[in-house]
Design a protein around this motif. Structure first.
Motif, PDB file in Angstrom:
ATOM      1  N   GLY A 595      18.878  44.071 -39.297  1.00  0.00           N
ATOM      2  CA  GLY A 595      17.565  43.568 -38.916  1.00  0.00           C
ATOM      3  C   GLY A 595      17.079  42.501 -39.871  1.00  0.00           C
ATOM      4  O   GLY A 595      17.792  42.051 -40.774  1.00  0.00           O
ATOM      5  N   GLU A 596      15.836  42.087 -39.691  1.00  0.00           N
ATOM      6  CA  GLU A 596      15.272  41.024 -40.506  1.00  0.00           C
ATOM      7  C   GLU A 596      14.851  41.534 -41.878  1.00  0.00           C
ATOM      8  O   GLU A 596      14.451  42.699 -42.026  1.00  0.00           O
ATOM      9  N   SER A 618      19.753  39.941 -40.536  1.00  0.00           N
ATOM     10  CA  SER A 618      19.773  38.826 -39.595  1.00  0.00           C
ATOM     11  C   SER A 618      18.418  38.119 -39.624  1.00  0.00           C
ATOM     12  O   SER A 618      17.490  38.511 -40.331  1.00  0.00           O
ATOM     13  N   GLY A 619      18.306  37.052 -38.815  1.00  0.00           N
ATOM     14  CA  GLY A 619      17.050  36.322 -38.743  1.00  0.00           C
ATOM     15  C   GLY A 619      16.903  35.333 -39.887  1.00  0.00           C
ATOM     16  O   GLY A 619      17.815  35.095 -40.674  1.00  0.00           O
ATOM     17  N   SER A 640      24.083  38.085 -41.787  1.00  0.00           N
ATOM     18  CA  SER A 640      24.001  37.309 -40.544  1.00  0.00           C
ATOM     19  C   SER A 640      22.707  36.515 -40.509  1.00  0.00           C
ATOM     20  O   SER A 640      22.109  36.308 -39.450  1.00  0.00           O
ATOM     21  N   LEU A 641      22.265  36.055 -41.644  1.00  0.00           N
ATOM     22  CA  LEU A 641      21.031  35.286 -41.746  1.00  0.00           C
ATOM     23  C   LEU A 641      21.225  33.910 -41.137  1.00  0.00           C
ATOM     24  O   LEU A 641      22.314  33.328 -41.203  1.00  0.00           O
ATOM     25  N   SER A 642      20.164  33.359 -40.568  1.00  0.00           N
ATOM     26  CA  SER A 642      20.268  32.096 -39.842  1.00  0.00           C
ATOM     27  C   SER A 642      19.030  31.246 -40.082  1.00  0.00           C
ATOM     28  O   SER A 642      18.121  31.623 -40.840  1.00  0.00           O
ATOM     29  N   ASN A 663      26.898  33.190 -44.148  1.00  0.00           N
ATOM     30  CA  ASN A 663      25.798  33.468 -43.237  1.00  0.00           C
ATOM     31  C   ASN A 663      25.847  32.411 -42.137  1.00  0.00           C
ATOM     32  O   ASN A 663      26.896  31.789 -41.908  1.00  0.00           O
ATOM     33  N   SER A 664      24.748  32.196 -41.470  1.00  0.00           N
ATOM     34  CA  SER A 664      24.693  31.179 -40.412  1.00  0.00           C
ATOM     35  C   SER A 664      23.515  30.242 -40.635  1.00  0.00           C
ATOM     36  O   SER A 664      22.860  29.800 -39.689  1.00  0.00           O
TER      37      SER A 664
END
Length: 958
Positions: A595-596, A618-619, A640-642, A663-664
């Motif tokens: 999650g964020e 993420s996020g 998976s951070l973006s 990450n992204s």
């Protein structure tokens, strides 16, 4: 390693018994040092001698700062005998004692220069101006001591801590001229390292009893010569302290003639060699400290001559012993402490116990044989030392069992058997009578099994417990829940595969806990969320277990929290508290968080180190991350951070390590990155989706030592200002100058560089502070490799592969003499391989494949040692390890050189022929006309020649 400290201050009691007085803190000075002659309430304001009063007022005037306000009463009344710190004789009203030492709020009492007006206090018997606060504050100082011999009645001098460095040329002579001197304390005064042999001893005291000259700068043996001349071999000298100097060489043989010595401390010098045999004749010695020197040889059996010896302190030397531990030590009936830590003793421990089995068994209080080569078991006979309080045998080669006799040492307070190879199973009977035990360290004995039943209630309350790398499991040791006064508890790597009971956490909520380590076990289950408060805010390490669920909120009450390598998945209620936390180190790496990221980092604004890597966050990176203005290191790797990096990140100006790899993240690398993060040492952005060019401000990161922007979509050219990465010129540990001592109290900074090669991460076995690396591989860079890159002579790793770079390899690349890894493959590089590259002897990995390089591979053992795959797909390249150049085909440089040489040879030949022709013509002209012309002109020469030719013809035809 836990050291035994109970006996650390006991030896000072010997000095206290010998001193003439004991001085205390500022608040007691008013009671202890007022005039003893005031026997009534009536004060005689005319008692004080006027010129002595004026001298004292002059003293007060020259003092810059009076932290303890000791001098506030000076001048308020006429009678100086009533002033604080002053004592007068009841009959003569003369000032006899001046005592201005003390402590107030951790500060010395006085600052400023000691005025020479003190010479007027001619009846002064005792002068104490001690400043014992090291370098934290400016202590009083004196530029000269010429006035000191004027005080002929002075018996007791204590100037310890005063700055006498400018008076160091005359202190010894002025001390020599004090005929009444009995006690001399000049510890930590910056005294000169050399004492001349020509000084006078005419007025010297013959009854001096105490000398303390520790913590100065004596660096030769002249201090010994001065000492013997001053005190005499048959003097009354009882206490001698010369510790923490740099006195070299062997101990003088005449030390054995100082028969009155009772206390001798020569520790922390550069003394070497064996101890002279006469030394053991000082039969009055009770305290002997020779530690932290370079002394060697066995301890002789004649040590039994020191029959008053109570403390034998010889650590950190080279004393040997192989099966010959001196039996005579056991006959010293007053012996209380033996400290032979860190020597070269090599003996069986049961033999040592036998050697000490005399009357010393009743007196011995502390035995420290740690850091030697003592082997064997702990025998049952250990129980005979009924007074033993400290037993330290750590870091030896003990490889046997532990007898139950150790449980009979009812006075034992400290037991340290760590870092050995003991093989036994300990039951509660081994600890049955140890009711005074406070320190227990059995750590790093991998085959030692501590098998104590869950219901056992120990007779002791431990303060320090270290059972790391022992066998405690598989059940959690519930008896630890009875230890409610623990300050340090280490049970990591102890084969525990159980849950942690709530009773254990409740037992730790006392005022004492400072450190808790339960890492590297198989602890599982959910941590309870209990209403616990840690008053001392301990370091807590629960890493490398199988703990799951949420982080309990009570763990916020710790400055350093290690929860990495678990199965935690829930951040609340730990995050977003109502009040700010004071956590400075938080490691949540390698868990199951997803999650964020919470947008409440303003509650963690004290953070210095944050590890969140290897999760599934993420996020976008929340804007509140900008509140972490004190952050040293930020690790968000492998999530998976973006999205784009928030502008608020620029507020984190203290960053030293920024790792956002894998990450992204998208967008441009921040244009002001070089302005915002001036202290940055490590920038890792690999394997993201950054695009655009490299910002020029990047070159302002002069402290940068690792730059990794690989596997992105970076375009444009490599900036020519790359030579501004001046930290990459150095080869030392560049992180050593970063103040992280407050963070890594129990853990050293142990990050290691992880860099890519052929899309596989490589971990370099060197500390991050010693790594110098540039990796901009797998991007879309064009243009030339800047020549300035050759100036970064500290580079260890350089990877520019898989780009669109063109041009030649910089000719001076051989200047990178620390280079271990070089990958320039999969570009459009052309030209020769620079010959200087063959001089880089440290090179271990090389890849130049898939370029347009040509010519012969430079000859050298280094470049020929690589596999041919390092050079493949360069059609014009030849020479070992590739195929031989056809017909000895030279390189382009060699062809140019040969062409130049041929042209030079042709030019030289043409010049030679022309010169030859000119010489022949000139020679012909000179020879022909020089002879023939002369014959044509000179008649007599012509007639003589013709006559000569006719005579020769006539002779030939006869």
């Amino acid at each position: 390693m836990i050291s035994y400290s109970t006996m650390k201050t006991s030896h000072r009691n010997l000095i206290f018994l010998l001193e003439f007085y004991i001085l205390s803190y500022c608040k007691y000075n008013a009671v202890g040092i007022t005039s003893i002659s005031n026997t009534s309430n009536h004060i005689n304001y005319t008692r004080c001698i006027p010129y002595e009063r004026e001298a004292l007022l002059r003293f007060k005037h020259d003092i810059l700062v009076d932290h303890c306000r000791l001098l506030t009463t000076w001048g308020d009344q006429q009678d100086c005998c009533q002033w604080q710190g002053v004592q007068c004789d009841s009959n003569t009203n003369r000032v006899t004692m001046l005592t201005l030492r003390g402590s107030h709020s951790g500060m010395p009492c006085l600052e400023g220069e000691i005025p020479h007006q003190l010479k007027k206090l001619v009846n002064l018997v005792s002068l104490d101006l001690t400043c014992d606060f090291g370098n934290s504050y400016d202590c009083p100082y004196a530029n000269t001591l010429w006035w000191l011999p004027k005080l002929t009645l002075l018996r007791d001098i204590n100037l310890s801590g005063l700055d006498l460095s400018l008076a160091s040329d005359d202190w010894f002579q002025n001390v020599n001229n004090l005929p009444s001197l009995r006690v001399l304390h000049m510890d930590q005064c910056g005294l000169s390292p050399m004492i001349p042999a020509s000084i006078s001893y005419t007025n010297s005291s013959s009854n001096i009893s105490i000398i303390n000259l520790s913590n100065n700068f004596f660096n030769d043996t002249s201090v010994f010569q001065w000492l013997f001349r001053l005190s005499g071999t048959n003097s009354s000298l009882v206490v001698l302290e010369l510790s923490n100097n740099q006195i070299p060489g062997p101990i003088p043989p005449n030390f054995g003639e100082m028969l009155s010595l009772s206390y001798l401390d020569l520790s922390s010098n550069l003394l070497d060699g064996t101890i002279p045999s006469a030394f053991w004749n000082m039969h009055n010695i009770s305290y002997l400290s020779l530690g932290m020197n370079q002394l060697e040889g066995p301890i002789p059996h004649t040590i039994s001559n020191l029959n008053h010896l109570t403390h034998l302190i010889l650590p950190n030397n080279n004393f040997q012993g192989s099966g010959n531990f001196p039996n005579s030590l056991g006959s010293l009936c007053s012996l209380q402490e033996i400290n032979l830590n860190n020597n070269n003793l090599d003996d069986d421990f049961p033999n040592i116990i036998q050697a000490l089995s005399g009357c010393a068994t009743k007196s011995l209080v502390s035995l420290d044989l740690s850091q030697n080569r003592v082997w064997g078991s702990i025998p049952e006979k250990i129980s005979i030392f009924a007074s033993l309080r400290g037993l330290l045998l750590n870091t030896n080669q003990l490889n046997g069992t532990i007898g139950h006799g150790i449980g009979q040492l009812s006075m034992l307070e400290t037991l340290d058997l760590s870092y050995n190879s003991l093989t036994d199973t300990l039951f509660h009977s081994h600890f049955s009578n140890l009711s005074r035990l406070h320190v227990l360290d059995l750590s790093n004995n991998p085959d030692l099994n501590v098998s104590i039943s869950a219901n056992w209630i120990p007779p002791f309350q431990l303060i320090n417990v270290n059972l790391e790398s022992c066998k405690l499991g598989p059940s959690f040791p519930n008896w630890l829940a009875t230890q409610t006064n623990v300050s340090y508890l280490g049970i990591s790597n102890a084969e525990i595969s159980d849950t942690i009971p709530s009773s254990f956490w409740n037992s730790l909520s006392s005022h004492n806990l400072e450190y808790l380590n339960i890492s590297y076990n198989m602890i599982h289950g959910v941590l309870p969320d209990l209403p616990i408060t840690f008053h001392k805010r301990p370091v807590i390490d629960l890493s490398s277990n199988n703990v799951s669920g949420a982080i309990p909120s009570f763990l916020r009450n710790t400055p350093k929290l290690y929860l990495n390598n678990n199965r935690l998945s829930v951040l609340n209620p730990f995050f977003c508290p109502k009040d700010k936390t004071s956590i400075i180190f938080l490691n949540l790496a390698n868990n199951l968080f997803s999650g964020e990221l919470p947008d409440c980092w303003m509650s963690f604004d004290q953070l210095l180190v944050l590890h969140l890597e290897n999760n599934n966050f993420s996020g976008k990176l929340p804007t509140s991350v900008g509140a972490l203005t004190q952050l040293y290191t930020l690790h968000l790797r492998n999530n998976s951070l973006s999205g784009e990096l928030p502008r608020s990140l620029d507020n984190c100006t203290s960053l030293v390590v920024l790792d956002l790899g894998y990450n992204s993240f998208t967008g441009h690398i921040p244009a002001k990155i070089g302005c915002s993060f001036e202290s940055l040492r490590v920038l890792s952005l690999q394997s993201n989706r950054f695009h655009g060019g490299l910002p020029l401000s990047l070159c302002q990161l002069s402290h940068l030592q690792v730059l990794d922007i690989s596997i992105n979509h970076i375009s444009g050219i490599l900036p020519k200002c790359i030579y501004n990465f001046t930290a990459m010129i150095k080869t030392d540990d560049s992180l050593s100058d970063i103040d992280v001592s407050s963070v890594y109290t129990y853990y050293a900074y142990s990050e290691y560089a992880r860099l890519m090669w052929k899309r596989k991460e490589q971990s370099f076995q060197r500390s991050l502070g010693q790594m110098r690396a540039i990796d901009i591989s797998n991007n879309e860079l064009k243009g030339l490799i800047p020549a300035g890159i050759s100036s970064l002579t500290g580079l260890v790793f350089l990877n520019l592969s898989n780009n669109d770079l063109s041009g030649s390899i910089p000719s001076r690349i051989g200047q990178l003499t620390s280079l271990e890894f070089l990958d320039l493959s999969n570009n459009h590089l052309s030209g020769d391989i620079p010959t200087s590259l063959s001089q880089v002897t440290t090179l271990g990995i090389l890849d130049l494949a898939n370029n347009n390089l040509s010519g012969k591979i430079p000859v050298g053992t280094q470049l020929q040692s690589f596999d041919s795959s390092s050079y493949m797909s360069n059609p014009g390249l030849c020479g070992a390890p590739l195929s031989k150049c056809p017909g000895g085909q030279p390189t382009a440089n060699e062809l140019d050189s040969d062409k130049n040489d041929t042209q030079q040879d042709e030019d030289d030949s043409s010049n030679l022929v022309l010169g030859l022709c000119i010489s022949v013509v000139i020679g012909f002209i000179i020879g022909f006309w020089g002879v023939c012309g002369t014959l044509a002109i000179k008649t007599s020469w012509r007639q003589a020649l013709f006559k000569f030719l006719d005579d020769q013809k006539t002779r030939f035809f006869r």
